[in-house]
Design a protein around this motif. Structure first.
Motif, PDB file in Angstrom:
ATOM      1  N   ASN A 741     -12.329  29.626  50.424  1.00 55.46           N
ATOM      2  CA  ASN A 741     -11.108  29.639  49.627  1.00 55.46           C
ATOM      3  C   ASN A 741     -10.539  31.052  49.465  1.00 55.46           C
ATOM      4  OD1 ASN A 741      -9.207  28.138  48.359  1.00 55.46           O
ATOM      5  ND2 ASN A 741     -10.220  28.151  46.356  1.00 55.46           N
ATOM      6  N   VAL A 742     -11.423  32.016  49.645  1.00 56.19           N
ATOM      7  CA  VAL A 742     -11.002  33.402  49.404  1.00 56.19           C
ATOM      8  C   VAL A 742     -10.511  34.058  50.694  1.00 56.19           C
ATOM      9  CG1 VAL A 742     -11.756  35.669  48.591  1.00 56.19           C
ATOM     10  CG2 VAL A 742     -12.562  33.583  47.441  1.00 56.19           C
ATOM     11  N   CYS A 743     -11.379  34.009  51.734  1.00 54.99           N
ATOM     12  CA  CYS A 743     -10.987  34.721  52.963  1.00 54.99           C
ATOM     13  C   CYS A 743     -10.363  33.782  53.998  1.00 54.99           C
ATOM     14  CB  CYS A 743     -12.176  35.476  53.548  1.00 54.99           C
ATOM     15  SG  CYS A 743     -13.453  34.402  54.231  1.00 54.99           S
ATOM     16  N   HIS A 744     -10.403  32.494  53.720  1.00 55.19           N
ATOM     17  CA  HIS A 744      -9.797  31.467  54.587  1.00 55.19           C
ATOM     18  C   HIS A 744     -10.450  31.394  55.952  1.00 55.19           C
ATOM     19  CE1 HIS A 744      -6.905  31.304  51.407  1.00 55.19           C
ATOM     20  NE2 HIS A 744      -6.591  32.592  51.601  1.00 55.19           N
ATOM     21  N   HIS A 745     -11.666  31.922  56.099  1.00 56.65           N
ATOM     22  CA  HIS A 745     -12.385  31.787  57.369  1.00 56.65           C
ATOM     23  C   HIS A 745     -13.217  30.504  57.293  1.00 56.65           C
ATOM     24  CE1 HIS A 745     -10.977  35.846  57.774  1.00 56.65           C
ATOM     25  NE2 HIS A 745     -11.306  35.805  59.077  1.00 56.65           N
ATOM     26  N   VAL A 746     -13.635  30.067  58.496  1.00 57.06           N
ATOM     27  CA  VAL A 746     -14.273  28.738  58.549  1.00 57.06           C
ATOM     28  C   VAL A 746     -15.704  28.829  59.053  1.00 57.06           C
ATOM     29  CG1 VAL A 746     -12.074  27.569  58.878  1.00 57.06           C
ATOM     30  CG2 VAL A 746     -13.415  28.286  60.889  1.00 57.06           C
ATOM     31  N   ALA A 747     -16.423  27.756  58.849  1.00 55.08           N
ATOM     32  CA  ALA A 747     -17.779  27.630  59.390  1.00 55.08           C
ATOM     33  C   ALA A 747     -18.038  26.147  59.598  1.00 55.08           C
ATOM     34  CB  ALA A 747     -18.791  28.223  58.428  1.00 55.08           C
ATOM     35  N   LYS A 748     -18.965  25.879  60.500  1.00 54.26           N
ATOM     36  CA  LYS A 748     -19.362  24.486  60.693  1.00 54.26           C
ATOM     37  C   LYS A 748     -19.969  23.991  59.399  1.00 54.26           C
ATOM     38  CE  LYS A 748     -21.311  22.229  64.567  1.00 54.26           C
ATOM     39  NZ  LYS A 748     -22.262  22.246  65.702  1.00 54.26           N
ATOM     40  N   SER A 749     -19.585  22.787  58.947  1.00 52.50           N
ATOM     41  CA  SER A 749     -20.040  22.291  57.659  1.00 52.50           C
ATOM     42  C   SER A 749     -21.555  22.313  57.538  1.00 52.50           C
ATOM     43  CB  SER A 749     -19.573  20.854  57.447  1.00 52.50           C
ATOM     44  OG  SER A 749     -18.190  20.806  57.471  1.00 52.50           O
ATOM     45  N   VAL A 750     -22.190  21.975  58.587  1.00 55.09           N
ATOM     46  CA  VAL A 750     -23.648  21.871  58.552  1.00 55.09           C
ATOM     47  C   VAL A 750     -24.288  23.232  58.260  1.00 55.09           C
ATOM     48  CG1 VAL A 750     -23.866  22.111  61.039  1.00 55.09           C
ATOM     49  CG2 VAL A 750     -25.693  20.949  59.748  1.00 55.09           C
ATOM     50  N   TYR A 751     -23.649  24.281  58.803  1.00 57.37           N
ATOM     51  CA  TYR A 751     -24.202  25.633  58.537  1.00 57.37           C
ATOM     52  C   TYR A 751     -23.895  26.036  57.104  1.00 57.37           C
ATOM     53  CZ  TYR A 751     -24.535  26.032  63.620  1.00 57.37           C
ATOM     54  OH  TYR A 751     -24.821  25.829  64.926  1.00 57.37           O
ATOM     55  N   ALA A 752     -22.665  25.724  56.661  1.00 56.63           N
ATOM     56  CA  ALA A 752     -22.257  26.137  55.318  1.00 56.63           C
ATOM     57  C   ALA A 752     -23.141  25.487  54.268  1.00 56.63           C
ATOM     58  CB  ALA A 752     -20.789  25.792  55.081  1.00 56.63           C
TER      59      ALA A 752
END
Ligand SMILES: [Zn+2]
Ligand SMILES: [Zn+2]
Length: 773
Positions: A741-752
């Protein structure tokens, strides 16, 4: 001094000489004699012929530079007189003819002739200003004429046989004297009394004669040079003694001598009495004598005599005193006033106190300005207005100030509660502690606070200086002072506390100062505190750049700084101070580039992590993505690591591309290029430049297969955002992502799911819990 015969001048035809006159100004000598003889001579000192070989110490032989015979008189020349100021010579002969001579172009000419011819001129004298001449004739005629030949005044002194004339020193009186009466020998100094043309003092050898008219008083033994003569008193200087020791003259070298009438008056007053003295002074009147009598009468409280004596001596202050005494009851007080008048102040004070009139003693000392006595008298219990004691203390202190005794002055100013005085004393004593204590004694807005603050500031003592300025109500100057001494914390504190409109500028200046001092981190902090987020972010970016340029750079630190900068940029979009609203495109570009910096170093770190974790293919995928950041990470570094990991990963096609980039970099050295060439030959003689294994994934958008490291679809141009945990692009599973929400970068849900914080900006994931998509 030696007198010697320097030159013998012969007068032709053995003519008899009657008179001589020396012009001291120009050195002319006029000689008058029988049968109209009149000559003007000038004697050269001979100083000009220096080349002559004369023995030293001997006087040079003198020459006559002028020897002019002045023709005009036919009878014996009797009187000659120089007018030195106007360069004229006056001569007169037996027949009464007077000629005035004038020098023109080196020769003497007749200017005018006066031919009275009734009697012989016996004396002539020019006034001291050279404007008037007085001529006296044997028959008693006295004439005063002007320098241009006009008659000013004349008088016939009938039946008197005159023999000479002399102007008095003030040029107002003419003394004529009869033959033989005033003939003195061995006179070496004389002086007219300046207040009495009848009195003349004359030094003869070691005696002083005082002449009253032509009658001498009995001589006084004295060897002084007369320097003044007035009020029946002669002042003489013992020049011989002074010349013996010229560097040590003292008061004893000046002597005062009194005219006999003055001495006699004293004697009479002392030994005989007032009545007899009055008679004597009547016969020898002089203001000085009347004054003496007046003072003696005062001592006897004989006010009538005193008053008439003071009137006759024209002594106004004496008359005033008598008037005052006439109104006073009680002889003790009268006596005290008399003593005060005679300047016997101790005695006057004693008499006042004895008569139980301390108030009068006080006012006497007050009048005299003797403030120490005033203080003493008041301490002995005289009631007087507070103001008087305060004045006394202040005046005593002023006295010490005058003598640079600051410590003593401070004591008295303390007593008079004179803060202004105390400030100056403590300033000179450099007693800053005492000065600081004075701040509290001054009321708000007192002008002295400014003086105090200046003193503190000039001594670099900022705290008390600020205190003074705040008490004046000048917060702005206080802040300026803090800033000028780099005391920023206090400056900012004050500017905030007093809500100074200049605060934005102050921060700007401070932040610039910190940048100058290379204190970027502090500059970032200061700007952040004051909501200058954008400026703070710019400084944070500079910090990241500085870290990149270090030889022992820390990748994690670089990333953190970029993240910090980027987060500040994000804040600046919404929360920046009014003065810092972002609007230019370049500002917006900076916001984006901050995140790109963070991404670049995040990915570089990831590649290393994959390598060490032996996840070689992930390293290759991440390194492929890193190619997009050649504006942040040097290309040489980007392609080196890509070449390395792709080689290890057997992706020789990718590796070959990376080598080609390295070999064609414009800024590499020759040695580097040779090394790349050699390494490329080594690798690609063993291996064909093709990727040995390719994994493909279907584009989430068009479902065309794309290689797993591709960051966009070559078919539909869809973008594949990179997962910040693995570094791999989300190709077929872009819906299965977590977004920060802050930096708007993404990650695979499973990793997050396994993480507590965002992999890039490290913001806590709990705060982001609603962001699973
Ligand atoms: Zn596609
Ligand atoms: Zn984030």
């Amino acid at each position: 001094m030696f007198i010697y015969l320097s030159k013998k001048i012969a007068i032709p035809n053995n003519a008899r000489i009657n008179c001589l006159a020396w012009n001291k100004e120009d050195g002319y000598l006029a000689v008058g004699g029988e049968e109209g003889l009149l000559k003007v001579l000038k004697l050269d000192s001979g100083g000009k012929s220096e080349s002559d070989d004369k023995p030293k110490g001997l006087a040079a032989s003198s020459n006559l530079s002028m020897n002019q015979t002045l023709d005009g008189h036919s009878e014996d020349v009797r009187v000659i007189m120089w007018n030195e100021l106007h360069r004229k010579l006056t001569s007169s002969d037996e027949s009464g003819i007077i000629i005035v001579w004038l020098m023109y172009k080196g020769t003497w000419y007749e200017e005018m002739i006066n031919n009275r011819k009734k009697s012989t001129v016996v004396g002539m004298d020019w006034s001291s200003d050279g404007l008037k001449i007085c001529i006296v004739y044997e028959d008693g005629a006295v004439i005063v004429g002007s320098v241009d030949g006009n008659r000013i005044w004349g008088k016939e002194l009938k039946g008197i046989h005159l023999s000479g004339v002399q102007w008095s020193p003030d040029d107002d009186n003419i003394n004529t004297y009869q033959n033989g009466k005033l003939e003195r020998k061995d006179v070496w100094a004389m002086c007219w009394a300046s207040d009495n043309p009848q009195l003349l003092s004359v030094m003869e050898k070691t005696r002083m004669y005082i002449f009253k008219g032509v009658h001498p008083e009995e001589p006084i033994a004295c060897a002084g040079y007369i320097c003044s003569f007035n009020d029946l008193e002669i002042q003489a200087v013992l020049l011989d003694e002074i010349i013996e020791a010229p560097e040590k003259p003292n008061g004893n070298h000046i002597i005062k001598l009194e005219v006999k009438s003055l001495r006699d008056t004293r004697q009479l007053l002392e030994k005989v009495g007032i009545t007899e003295t009055i008679q004597f002074i009547e016969d020898n009147p002089h203001p000085r004598l009347w004054k003496l009598l007046g003072e003696a009468a005062l001592k006897d409280l004989n006010l009538t005599t005193a008053e008439s004596a003071f009137v006759r001596s024209r002594n106004y202050s004496g008359i005033q005193l008598v008037k005052k005494l006439q109104t006073i009851n009680g002889n003790a007080i009268k006596k005290a006033y008399v003593e005060a008048y005679l300047e016997n102040f101790e005695e006057a004070e004693r008499l006042f106190i004895e008569a139980d009139r301390r108030d009068l003693a006080l006012s006497l000392r007050q009048t005299l300005g003797d403030w120490f006595r005033v203080i003493q008298i008041m301490k002995n219990g005289v009631t007087a207005p507070d103001l008087l004691l305060e004045t006394a203390y202040n005046s005593a202190a002023d006295y010490f100030v005058h003598n640079n005794n600051w410590a003593a002055a401070a004591e008295y100013y303390e007593l008079s509660k004179n803060i202004s005085g105390l400030i100056e004393c403590h300033f000179h004593l450099e007693n800053l502690d005492a000065l600081e204590k004075l701040i509290d004694k001054l009321p708000e807005k007192d002008a002295l606070l400014k003086r105090l603050s200046d003193i503190f500031a000039s001594n670099a003592v900022i705290g008390p200086a600020v205190k003074c300025l705040l008490k004046i109500g000048d917060a702005k100057s206080a802040v300026d002072l803090c800033i000028s001494h780099n005391n920023w914390d206090q400056a900012i504190h004050l500017a905030t506390q007093y809500r100074l409109p200049e605060i934005a500028n102050i921060f700007k200046t401070y932040s610039a100062h910190l940048v100058d001092q290379n204190q970027l981190l502090k500059a970032v902090e200061v700007n952040k505190q004051t909501n200058f987020y954008f400026t703070a972010a710019v400084h944070a970016t500079k910090l990241a750049q500085n870290e990149i340029n270090k030889s022992n750079r820390n990748l994690l630190d670089i990333k953190k700084l970029f993240v910090y900068s980027a987060l500040l940029m994000e804040l600046s979009k919404t929360k920046s101070a009014e003065e810092e609203v972002l609007n230019s495109d370049s500002d917006m570009l900076l916001v984006d580039s901050a995140w790109r910096g963070a991404e670049a170093y995040h990915l570089l770190i990831l590649i290393h992590e994959h390598l060490y974790a032996n996840k070689i293919h992930n390293a290759t995928i991440t390194a492929f993505k890193l190619q997009e950041y050649c504006d942040i990470i040097p290309p040489q570094e980007v392609y080196s690591i890509l070449a390395l990991v792709s080689c290890l990963d057997n992706e020789f096609g990718l590796c070959s591309n990376a080598f080609t980039k390295l070999q064609t970099l414009p800024n590499i050295t020759k040695a580097e290029k040779e090394a790349y060439d050699k390494l490329a030959v080594d690798i690609f003689t063993a291996q064909d430049p093709v990727d040995l294994k390719t994994y493909t994934l279907k584009c989430y958008n068009c479902e065309v297969p794309v290689i797993d490291w591709c960051t966009s679809c070559s078919n539909c141009n869809a973008n594949f955002p990179s997962c910040m945990v693995s570094g791999c692009p989300l190709i077929n599973n872009v819906e299965d992502k977590w977004s920060c929400n802050v930096c708007h970068h993404v990650a695979k849900s499973v990793y997050a799911n396994f993480r507590k914080s965002c992999p890039l900006c490290h913001t806590s994931i709990e705060r982001n819990s609603s962001n699973y998509k």
